[in-house]
Design an enzyme around this catalytic site. Structure first.
Site, short mmCIF file in Angstrom:
data_model
loop_
_atom_site.label_atom_id
_atom_site.label_comp_id
_atom_site.label_asym_id
_atom_site.label_seq_id
_atom_site.Cartn_x
_atom_site.Cartn_y
_atom_site.Cartn_z
N ALA A 66 0.87 -1.17 0.00
CA ALA A 66 0.00 0.00 0.00
C ALA A 66 0.90 1.22 0.00
CB ALA A 66 -0.86 -0.01 1.27
N GLU A 108 -0.72 -9.20 -1.23
CA GLU A 108 -2.16 -9.49 -1.02
C GLU A 108 -2.94 -9.45 -2.33
OE1 GLU A 108 -2.20 -6.54 2.20
OE2 GLU A 108 -3.26 -8.06 3.37
N GLU A 128 4.30 -5.89 6.93
CA GLU A 128 3.55 -4.88 7.68
C GLU A 128 3.97 -4.79 9.15
OE1 GLU A 128 2.39 -6.91 5.42
OE2 GLU A 128 0.81 -5.98 4.24
N1 T1G Z 1 4.74 3.35 -0.04
C1 T1G Z 1 5.24 4.55 -0.43
N2 T1G Z 1 6.54 4.76 -0.78
C2 T1G Z 1 7.36 3.69 -0.71
C3 T1G Z 1 6.91 2.41 -0.32
C4 T1G Z 1 5.53 2.27 0.02
N3 T1G Z 1 5.00 1.10 0.37
N4 T1G Z 1 7.97 1.56 -0.35
C5 T1G Z 1 9.03 2.29 -0.77
N5 T1G Z 1 8.66 3.55 -0.98
C6 T1G Z 1 9.53 4.64 -1.46
C7 T1G Z 1 10.64 4.96 -0.48
O1 T1G Z 1 10.16 5.85 0.50
C8 T1G Z 1 11.67 5.59 -1.40
O2 T1G Z 1 11.19 6.90 -1.70
C9 T1G Z 1 11.52 4.79 -2.69
O3 T1G Z 1 10.20 4.18 -2.62
C10 T1G Z 1 12.55 3.68 -2.83
O4 T1G Z 1 12.48 2.92 -1.63
C11 T1G Z 1 -2.80 -3.11 3.27
C12 T1G Z 1 -1.16 -1.58 4.65
C13 T1G Z 1 10.27 -2.04 -1.77
C14 T1G Z 1 12.12 -3.31 -0.68
O5 T1G Z 1 6.45 -2.23 3.90
O6 T1G Z 1 10.63 -2.44 1.85
O7 T1G Z 1 0.91 -2.77 2.26
O8 T1G Z 1 13.11 8.16 -0.61
O9 T1G Z 1 14.83 3.40 -0.91
O10 T1G Z 1 16.02 -0.02 -1.01
O11 T1G Z 1 -1.55 -4.88 4.05
O12 T1G Z 1 11.21 0.26 -0.26
O13 T1G Z 1 13.12 7.68 -3.07
O14 T1G Z 1 11.44 9.30 -2.11
O15 T1G Z 1 13.46 1.57 0.19
O16 T1G Z 1 15.20 -0.60 -3.36
C15 T1G Z 1 3.93 -2.78 3.03
C16 T1G Z 1 8.24 -1.01 2.10
C17 T1G Z 1 3.24 -1.44 3.16
C18 T1G Z 1 7.44 -2.26 1.76
C19 T1G Z 1 12.60 -1.28 -2.05
N6 T1G Z 1 5.10 -2.67 2.20
N7 T1G Z 1 9.28 -0.76 1.13
O17 T1G Z 1 13.78 -1.03 -1.35
O18 T1G Z 1 14.27 1.33 -2.18
S1 T1G Z 1 1.89 -1.51 4.25
C20 T1G Z 1 6.30 -2.38 2.73
C21 T1G Z 1 10.43 -1.50 1.12
C22 T1G Z 1 0.74 -2.44 3.40
C23 T1G Z 1 -1.42 -3.65 3.36
C24 T1G Z 1 -0.50 -2.79 4.16
C25 T1G Z 1 11.49 -1.05 0.15
C26 T1G Z 1 11.60 -1.94 -1.09
P1 T1G Z 1 12.29 8.09 -1.88
P2 T1G Z 1 13.82 2.32 -1.01
P3 T1G Z 1 14.92 -0.12 -2.00
#
Ligand code: T1G
Length: 705
Positions: A66, A108, A128
């Site tokens: 998300a 999901e 999450e």
């Molecule tokens: N939402 C918004 N921005 C995100 C994002 C996300 N989920 N994930 C990464 N970014 C942005 C990050 O801030 C950065 O921005 C850029 O992307 C590159 O990220 C309903 C509610 C995918 C493994 O927890 O683990 O889904 O600084 O530097 O090292 O159940 O990002 O460039 O402006 O980390 O290559 C669940 C979180 C959400 C995954 C990539 N998902 N992200 O790593 O790049 S909650 C996560 C990561 C959810 C549902 C629930 C990593 C990555 P900027 P990065 P990276």
């Protein structure tokens, strides 16, 4: 009108409709993405010419979750759970074509599809819990139906990513492809429609028409007592963080609730966590970690290539650094002063790699290969081919200066020289080297093969590409790098020194070591401060206090209790006694220490009184935040969130507390400032409120913030 192209487009391959998401950087399931997918899905389902649908992404990855940036805003329709329901209810086969990291809401979406094909390098996960949440779009209910209860509980509670091969074996995906993902997904969809699709491996659920709807599958049988034990262990390991246990229990609920009830249970638990302090803190940490890498001085700077790294000194710190370097694939050359010391260092390094084998982290062969990539000797001319040399020798200025002068005659002029000093001024160390622009501070935290934090310290002459090299190497080591200014103790140790002083004042004022430790452990620290001091050794801080004695401000309150313990030879765990007594591997309070504390209070004329846990925590946090505000005001740290990262990754501060600066924000700067003003009145010089703190509080009052 937003001119950016819509993040969701549609392509056709024969009678297969491809819904393509293109929303950089990670195809997060933003409102625009969700509504675009919903629109395309409805159209494809209504189109009689379409027999199957594929959801896939452009760019680096399948949907990575998300959109975290939308949290806290009213969720635009369709919500992610609703979209997943629509995907699963679709009357035509919907296939997820996965590359990169299908995480959180992305995973999901894939679970709600009727089939999943992934490229060999793909990973899937539900991280999450790392944001203080749980999957909120059906993940806890659909995952166990595909991979079974135990594996689903583990995956949700740890938030770990699962590689494609394991995912295939467990039935999380149906096919792995080495070819063109879109083409292979189309072929897979066509086989499915023709009734000839089959899953590779021995997936538990055959893939065929009528559609295999994940939510309609039964939860495979599982061992109830074993699950209860697994969840109990998860909650114990979470050490106060709620989401792992809540996530595990939501998965378990899938066994007793039908899908609608299970989804409602999950959504309610998710909503509760989304509103929690813990999740706010963990989301703060998520963005803080990404902000830390933004260093203006690095703009346009290209890191120097590094393949061979030297480590001078093979004590605890040097050995740990050598291990992480080998783990990251560098060729490592280690040098000590004598063959005897080199032999001891070699054994230390081998033992650390061996521990990785014993804990199952690496194989024996990998450990052997890493040792083979590590040369350990006692001749620093061996550093000649190094692109970078990191010194981890005794923290004495003359010793380090002598080393850097010697290295200047051995390594290439463009080889980077890094000092691991904790307290000395890297400018003075760098001045001893030829080409001082190639000198940088790389302050690892002990044990270097465990702690994520590295403080990177630029001297006044460090070249931008050398600073960029330090950040690039730290990233490759899997470290969290924070830029620190060159001041006494940089960021962490400087604030930790204020923390320690307040703890020792509180002993004189009325608390006891185990009471202060209990208050901080109840806050979430794995170990209280006095247990940590005993672990690190009281003699190190004692030597520093003696070194600084001549320059200490006589107007600053000074507590002599720790000095008295050291004068008695009580250096902590290594001497069997310090703040605590250590017997049979156990730690216990010592009445002798209480007597020393009481005597010191009498000598100082302090009337001791009981100090409660809340006051203990407030005094400690206020001391840390005030020093942090000074550091920010002096430009020794780039931002407050960097200070939070230092304490989470260098000192065991619980990430679900967000860090001292985040905590102060939640407590209110007025509360912090009032506590600091009490310190100034009680503890004298060195405890003046930081100008930045006063300014921020005043401006808030000014604007009624
Ligand atoms: N939402 C918004 N921005 C995100 C994002 C996300 N989920 N994930 C990464 N970014 C942005 C990050 O801030 C950065 O921005 C850029 O992307 C590159 O990220 C309903 C509610 C995918 C493994 O927890 O683990 O889904 O600084 O530097 O090292 O159940 O990002 O460039 O402006 O980390 O290559 C669940 C979180 C959400 C995954 C990539 N998902 N992200 O790593 O790049 S909650 C996560 C990561 C959810 C549902 C629930 C990593 C990555 P900027 P990065 P990276």
């Amino acid at each position: 009108m937003d001119s950016s192209p819509h993040p969701v487009t549609v392509r056709r391959r024969g009678r297969v409709c491809l819904i393509v998401i293109d929303s950089p950087p990670v195809n997060a399931a933003s409102h625009a993405v969700r509504s675009g997918v919903q629109r395309a899905l409805k159209a494809a389902e209504a189109d009689a010419d379409v027999t199957a649908i594929i959801i896939l992404c452009e760019g680096r990855t399948f949907v990575a979750g998300a959109d975290i940036r939308e949290f806290g805003q009213p969720p635009g329709e369709p919500s992610l759970p609703a979209l997943c329901q629509e995907i699963e209810a679709c009357t035509k086969p919907v296939i997820a074509a996965i590359h990169g990291t299908a995480l959180g809401g992305g995973c999901e979406i894939a679970l709600a599809c009727h089939g999943r094909i992934a490229d060999a390098g793909a990973k899937l996960g539900l991280p999450e819990v790392k944001l203080g949440l749980i999957p909120g779009a059906g993940g806890t209910q659909r995952l166990p139906r595909l991979i079974g209860m135990a594996a689903a509980i583990e995956m949700v509670a740890t938030g770990r990513m699962m590689g494609a091969a394991e995912a295939l074996e467990r039935g999380l995906i149906d096919v792995i492809t080495e070819g063109d993902l879109a083409s292979d997904a189309t072929a897979f969809a066509e086989r499915l429609v023709s009734g000839k699709a089959g899953a590779q491996g021995d997936a538990a659920q055959p893939l065929s028409l009528p559609l295999r709807r994940t939510g309609a599958l039964p939860v495979p049988a599982y061992d109830e007592p074993a699950m209860a034990a697994q969840i109990e262990q998860i909650e114990r390991k979470a050490r106060g963080q709620l989401s792992p246990g809540v996530g595990a229990r939501a998965v378990l609920a899938a066994a007793t609730l039908d899908l609608p009830a299970g989804l409602a249970h999950e959504r309610a638990a998710f909503a509760g966590l989304l509103a929690s302090e813990q999740s706010a803190a963990l989301r703060h940490v998520f963005f803080a970690e990404r902000a830390a890498a933004r260093v203006p001085a690095l703009e346009g700077a290209t890191p120097r290539p590094v393949a061979i790294v030297g480590v001078a000194g093979a004590g605890t710190m040097g050995a740990g650094i050598a291990v992480v370097l080998a783990e990251a694939g560098y060729r490592v050359i280690v040098a000590e002063r004598t063959e005897k010391a080199a032999e001891a260092g070699r054994s230390r390094i081998a033992a650390l790699h061996q521990r990785g084998v014993e804990t199952g982290r690496i194989t024996r062969e990998v450990a052997a290969a890493r040792m083979a990539a590590t040369a350990v000797g006692h001749d620093i001319t061996a550093f000649a081919p190094c692109d970078l040399v990191i010194e981890a020798v005794f923290d004495d200025l003359a010793v380090k200066q002598e080393l850097f002068a010697a290295l200047s005659g051995i390594v290439r002029p463009d080889a980077v020289l890094a000092t691991n000093t904790s307290y000395l001024d890297p400018n003075l160390i760098g001045a001893a080297a030829s080409h001082p622009e190639r000198v940088v501070g790389l302050h690892f935290f002990s044990p270097a093969n465990v702690m994520r934090l590295v403080e990177i310290v630029a001297t006044g002459r460090t070249a931008p590409d050398v600073l960029a090299t330090a950040f690039a190497v730290s990233k490759r080591l899997g470290k969290l790098a924070v830029l620190a200014g060159s001041c006494d103790g940089f960021i962490g140790n400087r604030i930790f020194s204020s923390y320690r002083k307040q703890c020792e004042y509180m002993l004189e004022d009325g608390a006891l070591p185990h009471e202060i430790d209990a208050a901080m452990e109840a806050f979430g620290l794995p170990m209280g401060p006095f247990a940590v001091f005993d672990l690190a050794g009281l003699d190190i801080a004692w030597a520093r206090r003696k070194r600084l004695a001549a320059t200490r401000d006589p107007a600053e309150r000074y507590v002599r209790i720790a000095d008295q313990l050291c004068e008695l030879g009580r250096f902590g765990q290594k001497s069997g006694a310090g703040w605590y007594v250590y017997e049979n591997g156990k730690r216990r309070p010592d009445a002798g220490v209480t007597s020393i504390i009481e005597a010191e209070a009498r000598r100082s004329g302090v009337q001791r009184r009981s100090i409660g846990a809340e006051e203990i925590r407030t005094r400690i946090i206020a001391a840390m935040v005030n020093e942090g505000a000074r550091i920010l005001g002096e430009g020794m740290a780039q931002r407050a969130s960097d200070i939070d990262l230092v304490f989470i990754n260098g000192y065991g501060w619980p990430a679900w507390r967000g860090g001292p600066m985040f905590q102060a924000d939640r407590m209110g700067l007025g509360t912090i400032l009032a506590e600091v003003e009490r310190m100034q009145a009680r503890d004298g010089a060195g405890w003046e409120p930081a100008p930045l703190l006063v300014e921020m509080e005043r401006s808030k009052q000014l604007f009624g913030g």
